[in-house]
Design a protein around this motif. Structure first.
Motif, PDB file in Angstrom:
ATOM      1  N   ALA A  69      44.183 -16.072  11.828  1.00  0.00           N
ATOM      2  CA  ALA A  69      43.436 -14.756  12.347  1.00  0.00           C
ATOM      3  C   ALA A  69      44.560 -14.023  13.051  1.00  0.00           C
ATOM      4  O   ALA A  69      45.270 -14.420  13.857  1.00  0.00           O
ATOM      5  N   ASP A  70      44.266 -12.901  12.941  1.00  0.00           N
ATOM      6  CA  ASP A  70      45.181 -11.918  13.699  1.00  0.00           C
ATOM      7  C   ASP A  70      45.243 -11.927  15.380  1.00  0.00           C
ATOM      8  O   ASP A  70      46.231 -11.787  15.870  1.00  0.00           O
ATOM      9  N   HIS A 106      39.809  -9.046  12.249  1.00  0.00           N
ATOM     10  CA  HIS A 106      38.207  -9.458  12.595  1.00  0.00           C
ATOM     11  C   HIS A 106      37.178  -8.987  11.711  1.00  0.00           C
ATOM     12  O   HIS A 106      36.080  -9.705  11.572  1.00  0.00           O
ATOM     13  N   GLU A 107      37.349  -7.679  11.281  1.00  0.00           N
ATOM     14  CA  GLU A 107      36.498  -7.097  10.100  1.00  0.00           C
ATOM     15  C   GLU A 107      36.452  -8.189   8.907  1.00  0.00           C
ATOM     16  O   GLU A 107      35.185  -8.433   8.103  1.00  0.00           O
ATOM     17  N   GLN A 108      37.496  -8.787   8.302  1.00  0.00           N
ATOM     18  CA  GLN A 108      37.751  -9.342   7.332  1.00  0.00           C
ATOM     19  C   GLN A 108      36.854 -10.827   7.363  1.00  0.00           C
ATOM     20  O   GLN A 108      35.970 -11.482   6.604  1.00  0.00           O
ATOM     21  N   GLU A 109      37.184 -11.197   8.758  1.00  0.00           N
ATOM     22  CA  GLU A 109      36.528 -12.636   9.135  1.00  0.00           C
ATOM     23  C   GLU A 109      34.976 -12.509   9.192  1.00  0.00           C
ATOM     24  O   GLU A 109      34.139 -13.283   8.658  1.00  0.00           O
ATOM     25  N   LEU A 129      45.337 -22.168   9.901  1.00  0.00           N
ATOM     26  CA  LEU A 129      46.241 -22.257  11.264  1.00  0.00           C
ATOM     27  C   LEU A 129      45.363 -21.576  11.992  1.00  0.00           C
ATOM     28  O   LEU A 129      45.474 -20.515  12.324  1.00  0.00           O
ATOM     29  N   GLY A 130      44.715 -22.440  13.143  1.00  0.00           N
ATOM     30  CA  GLY A 130      43.907 -21.874  14.327  1.00  0.00           C
ATOM     31  C   GLY A 130      42.650 -21.705  13.758  1.00  0.00           C
ATOM     32  O   GLY A 130      42.111 -21.350  12.701  1.00  0.00           O
ATOM     33  N   SER A 225      36.499 -13.953  24.825  1.00  0.00           N
ATOM     34  CA  SER A 225      35.112 -13.932  24.450  1.00  0.00           C
ATOM     35  C   SER A 225      34.969 -15.161  23.506  1.00  0.00           C
ATOM     36  O   SER A 225      35.944 -15.554  22.975  1.00  0.00           O
ATOM     37  N   GLU A 226      33.791 -15.328  22.894  1.00  0.00           N
ATOM     38  CA  GLU A 226      33.604 -16.426  21.977  1.00  0.00           C
ATOM     39  C   GLU A 226      34.305 -15.908  20.653  1.00  0.00           C
ATOM     40  O   GLU A 226      34.616 -17.185  20.110  1.00  0.00           O
ATOM     41  N   ASP A 227      34.481 -14.825  20.323  1.00  0.00           N
ATOM     42  CA  ASP A 227      35.319 -14.415  19.083  1.00  0.00           C
ATOM     43  C   ASP A 227      36.811 -14.377  19.304  1.00  0.00           C
ATOM     44  O   ASP A 227      37.539 -14.230  18.231  1.00  0.00           O
TER      45      ASP A 227
END
Length: 335
Positions: A69-70, A106-109, A129-130, A225-227
């Protein structure tokens, strides 16, 4: 200079070319000791796989996707996951594979847009990874591709994972603070954000319970935050004498904020981190922390993904890699 062949390697080691071929292809029938010796000699002699011919023959690409994730590739200098990525690529190379990184925004996820390396069938397996959202990683898992989680796990999915011992690492960090006389100890990290932060919180909490120290909820402070988006750390009205931070980067940010608010570290407030990466040594004072063994985690993740690529029934479950306490200058002994 002539090209080195398997026969050259076999002649040097006085073994058969079949044995060399099996070792370099990670097939059964060769002991781990001999396999490692063959790989070492082949590298020293300058042997290079003909990956294209090999992939066409075996129906494999010899590529492994490394999905991240970025939010873990930040602009603030925290390169922990980039360091781990580099370590994974080195381990893959030794195993005869290439690593292809794909960064997911974030949008892709959020919209469950799967990595292009999976959609276009460019890889034989994937290492995530992560931590990413359950919905996203479960969608990848549902594709049936060999999959390994690195530096996190998901209780709802039966996916093999490699993690550092976050629980015990945080437990010994908190015990170290208590041994230095601290009983008012806070924790910095959003426990709902990742499995590793939750485990580090639980290790901290167990240490408090074991030492008869009550948990004060106002001293458990969110850093994101949670994200996973980082937020401003808010101090409680009454401050503890020490903080356990979920990683070194957060500890570094906390120390800087404490100084801006007139606190001295460690004279007024002690701070410990986790990872023993770059922020642990550039911090002033240098951080007491727990070292994560990136090399061992990467090697084990690659061993797992290659095993799953070669055998659909290969399983390792959840493997926990031990860390070690590194004591530096960020903790003060108090009465």
């Amino acid at each position: 200079m002539k090209n080195v062949t398997m026969k050259d390697i076999a002649d040097k080691l006085n073994i058969s070319t079949v044995t060399v071929s099996k070792a370099l292809s990670d097939k059964d029938g060769v002991s781990e000791e001999l396999k490692n010796r063959i790989k070492k000699v082949s590298e020293e002699m300058g042997y290079r796989y003909n990956v294209l011919a090999k992939s066409m023959k075996e129906g494999k690409s010899y590529n492994v996707g490394i999905v991240i994730a970025d939010r873990f590739i930040r602009d603030d200098g925290d390169a922990f996951y980039l360091k781990m990525y580099q370590s994974v690529v080195k381990s893959l190379s030794k195993a005869g594979y290439y690593g292809i990184m794909e960064i997911i925004n974030h949008e892709q996820e959020k919209n469950i847009i799967l990595p292009s390396v999976i959609q276009n069938n460019k890889v034989d397996g994937v290492i995530i990874l992560g931590q990413m959202s359950y919905e996203y990683v479960s969608s990848i898992n549902n594709r049936g591709i060999p999959l390994v989680f690195l530096d996190f796990y998901d209780e709802l999915l039966e996916v093999d994972s490699l993690v550092s011992d976050s629980f015990y690492g945080s437990y010994i960090l908190t015990n170290h603070l208590i041994a230095q006389g601290h009983r008012n100890i806070g924790f910095v990290g959003n426990i709902l954000s990742t499995s590793s932060i939750l485990d580090r919180y639980l290790g901290y909490y167990k240490s408090l319970l074991s030492n008869g120290i009550p948990l004060r909820e106002e001293w458990v402070i969110a850093d994101r935050s949670e994200d996973g988006t980082y937020i401003e750390i808010e101090f409680p009205k009454e401050m503890p004498t020490a903080f356990v931070c979920n990683n070194d980067g957060v500890a570094y940010l906390l120390i800087n904020k404490l100084k801006k608010n007139g606190y001295r570290v460690p004279e007024d407030i002690s701070v410990v981190g986790f990872d023993n990466y770059i922020f642990a040594t550039i911090s002033n004072p240098k951080l007491t922390t727990v070292e994560v063994d990136i090399t061992v985690m990467s090697d084990e993740a690659v061993k797992a993904i290659v095993g799953k690529i070669n055998n659909a029934n290969y399983r390792i479950g959840r493997v926990v890699i031990n860390g070690k306490l590194i004591i530096r200058d960020s903790v003060k002994k108090i009465n």
